[in-house]
Design a protein around this motif. Structure first.
Motif, PDB file in Angstrom:
ATOM      1  N   TYR A   1       0.841  -1.182   0.000  1.00 33.74           N
ATOM      2  CA  TYR A   1       0.000   0.000   0.000  1.00 33.74           C
ATOM      3  C   TYR A   1       0.884   1.242   0.000  1.00 33.74           C
TER       4      TYR A   1
ATOM      5  N   LYS B   1      -3.715   3.558  -0.343  1.00 29.40           N
ATOM      6  CA  LYS B   1      -4.180   2.961  -1.593  1.00 29.40           C
ATOM      7  C   LYS B   1      -3.428   1.679  -1.895  1.00 29.40           C
TER       8      LYS B   1
ATOM      9  N   ILE C   1      -3.464  -8.695  -7.631  1.00 29.56           N
ATOM     10  CA  ILE C   1      -3.966  -7.328  -7.735  1.00 29.56           C
ATOM     11  C   ILE C   1      -2.828  -6.459  -8.240  1.00 29.56           C
TER      12      ILE C   1
ATOM     13  N   GLY D   1      -8.324 -17.738   0.899  1.00 25.35           N
ATOM     14  CA  GLY D   1      -9.364 -18.769   0.874  1.00 25.35           C
ATOM     15  C   GLY D   1     -10.670 -18.194   1.355  1.00 25.35           C
TER      16      GLY D   1
ATOM     17  N   GLY E   1     -12.991 -16.473   3.372  1.00 24.57           N
ATOM     18  CA  GLY E   1     -12.778 -15.527   4.459  1.00 24.57           C
ATOM     19  C   GLY E   1     -14.076 -15.104   5.094  1.00 24.57           C
ATOM     20  N   PRO E   2     -14.220 -13.854   5.492  1.00 25.45           N
ATOM     21  CA  PRO E   2     -13.218 -12.818   5.219  1.00 25.45           C
ATOM     22  C   PRO E   2     -12.112 -12.782   6.270  1.00 25.45           C
ATOM     23  N   TYR E   3     -11.018 -12.141   5.935  1.00 27.35           N
ATOM     24  CA  TYR E   3      -9.880 -12.069   6.828  1.00 27.35           C
ATOM     25  C   TYR E   3      -9.368 -10.649   6.950  1.00 27.35           C
ATOM     26  N   GLU E   4      -8.873 -10.340   8.133  1.00 21.41           N
ATOM     27  CA  GLU E   4      -8.271  -9.035   8.325  1.00 21.41           C
ATOM     28  C   GLU E   4      -6.841  -9.054   7.799  1.00 21.41           C
ATOM     29  N   GLN E   5      -6.312  -7.876   7.608  1.00 16.80           N
ATOM     30  CA  GLN E   5      -4.948  -7.746   7.143  1.00 16.80           C
ATOM     31  C   GLN E   5      -4.061  -7.267   8.282  1.00 16.80           C
TER      32      GLN E   5
ATOM     33  N   PHE F   1      -0.574  -5.337   9.126  1.00 14.95           N
ATOM     34  CA  PHE F   1       0.298  -4.360   8.488  1.00 14.95           C
ATOM     35  C   PHE F   1       1.671  -4.306   9.133  1.00 14.95           C
ATOM     36  N   GLY F   2       2.660  -4.010   8.298  1.00 14.68           N
ATOM     37  CA  GLY F   2       3.986  -3.718   8.792  1.00 14.68           C
ATOM     38  C   GLY F   2       4.056  -2.287   9.313  1.00 14.68           C
TER      39      GLY F   2
ATOM     40  N   GLN G   1     -10.989   6.953  -3.587  1.00 11.27           N
ATOM     41  CA  GLN G   1     -11.211   6.249  -2.343  1.00 11.27           C
ATOM     42  C   GLN G   1     -12.638   5.721  -2.300  1.00 11.27           C
TER      43      GLN G   1
ATOM     44  N   ASN H   1     -17.586  -7.093   3.031  1.00 14.28           N
ATOM     45  CA  ASN H   1     -17.518  -6.767   4.446  1.00 14.28           C
ATOM     46  C   ASN H   1     -16.858  -5.399   4.589  1.00 14.28           C
TER      47      ASN H   1
ATOM     48  N   GLN I   1     -14.274  -3.159   7.302  1.00 17.17           N
ATOM     49  CA  GLN I   1     -13.340  -3.328   8.416  1.00 17.17           C
ATOM     50  C   GLN I   1     -12.924  -1.954   8.932  1.00 17.17           C
TER      51      GLN I   1
ATOM     52  N   TYR J   1      -9.816  -0.008  11.073  1.00 24.78           N
ATOM     53  CA  TYR J   1      -8.425  -0.104  11.484  1.00 24.78           C
ATOM     54  C   TYR J   1      -8.043   1.146  12.270  1.00 24.78           C
TER      55      TYR J   1
ATOM     56  N   LEU K   1      -1.069   0.087  10.444  1.00 25.12           N
ATOM     57  CA  LEU K   1      -2.477  -0.042  10.806  1.00 25.12           C
ATOM     58  C   LEU K   1      -2.704  -1.327  11.590  1.00 25.12           C
TER      59      LEU K   1
ATOM     60  N   HIS L   1      -5.812  -3.884  12.860  1.00 25.59           N
ATOM     61  CA  HIS L   1      -7.208  -4.249  12.637  1.00 25.59           C
ATOM     62  C   HIS L   1      -7.991  -4.185  13.947  1.00 25.59           C
TER      63      HIS L   1
ATOM     64  N   LEU M   1     -14.280  -6.370  12.153  1.00 30.31           N
ATOM     65  CA  LEU M   1     -14.778  -6.670  10.814  1.00 30.31           C
ATOM     66  C   LEU M   1     -16.266  -6.946  10.909  1.00 30.31           C
TER      67      LEU M   1
ATOM     68  N   ASN N   1     -14.303  -4.026   1.717  1.00 28.93           N
ATOM     69  CA  ASN N   1     -13.663  -5.204   1.145  1.00 28.93           C
ATOM     70  C   ASN N   1     -14.561  -5.809   0.069  1.00 28.93           C
TER      71      ASN N   1
ATOM     72  N   TYR O   1     -11.386  -9.410  -2.338  1.00 30.91           N
ATOM     73  CA  TYR O   1     -10.067  -9.468  -1.702  1.00 30.91           C
ATOM     74  C   TYR O   1      -9.333  -8.133  -1.677  1.00 30.91           C
TER      75      TYR O   1
END
Lengths: 114, 109
Positions: free
Chosen positions: A35, A44, A56, A97, A99-103, A105-106, B2, B31, B33, B35, B43, B45, B48, B92, B95
């Motif tokens: 991002y 973004k 993506i 797979g 989901g949904p799943y959270e991300q 971040f670094g 955005q 969904n 989310q 953050y 960020l 989380h 969700l 979301n 993905y």
């Protein structure tokens, strides 16, 4: 025991140079992301890889090239840096797979192009 | 462009008060989310909520989702100084997370 790590944390460079940012996750996730967060905090999506495969690819100049040597690493190489590339770049990862799943971040890499 | 837009852009409250921020979005979602981003950090989380859910709680956080109005809200109850941060909603779909510009919350001691 850092989950998503990025190096370097800060990067100051001159226009026209080429630089790389590295990202590693130890969460066992299959999907990784890059991002860009600008000075107004807009975040973004740039790229996403799932099991080393690009899934993506947003409208990003082709000076930006992601590389995923394995599913735990996603590096970002930037050629011919421009002033407008100055931003904070975040790497993230998530499960994939059904989901949904959270991300996750670094900590970000603050790139300053002078 | 955005997908999500947060409102207000900034919020300053006293410790112990509740903080409410809203998010509006434009297209269909799987969904939504929320953050949090502390200054100079990545960020984190928070919560969700799926498109078929209307409300969700997690500790002092309460999130609502109204898909007919394409909007969501995040309520933080009994705020603490440690809640000072920027809060982002992210929609979301397929993905891909699309973030708003965030609401900056300052909690005064």
């Amino acid at each position: 025991d850092t989950a998503v790590s990025q190096t370097p944390k800060y990067l100051v460079t001159q226009m026209g140079n080429d630089k790389s940012i590295k990202c590693e996750q130890n969460l066992g996730h299959d999907t990784m992301y890059w991002y860009k967060q600008d000075s107004k905090k807009f975040l973004k999506i740039m790229f996403s890889y799932n099991n080393k495969e690009l899934i993506i690819n947003e409208t990003v100049p082709n000076r930006f090239s992601p590389k995923s040597p394995d599913k735990a690493h996603l590096n970002l190489h930037i050629n011919s840096l421009e002033l407008g590339d100055s931003a904070v770049y975040f790497c993230a990862s998530s499960r994939s797979g059904t989901g949904p799943y959270e991300q996750y971040f670094g900590p970000g890499t603050r790139l300053t192009v002078t | 462009s955005q997908q999500g837009e947060e409102d207000p852009q900034a919020l300053s409250i006293q410790e112990g008060e509740n903080a409410t921020m809203n998010c509006s979005y434009k297209t269909s979602i799987n969904n939504l989310q929320w953050y949090r981003q502390n200054s100079g950090r990545g960020l984190v989380h928070l919560i969700l909520i799926r498109s078929n859910e209307r409300e969700k709680h997690s500790g002092r956080l309460r999130v609502t989702l109204d898909t007919s109005k394409k909007s969501s809200s995040l309520l933080i109850t009994a705020s603490r100084a440690a809640d000072t941060a920027s809060y982002f909603c992210a929609t979301n779909l397929d993905y891909k997370l699309s973030f708003g510009a965030g609401t900056t919350v300052t909690v005064r001691a």
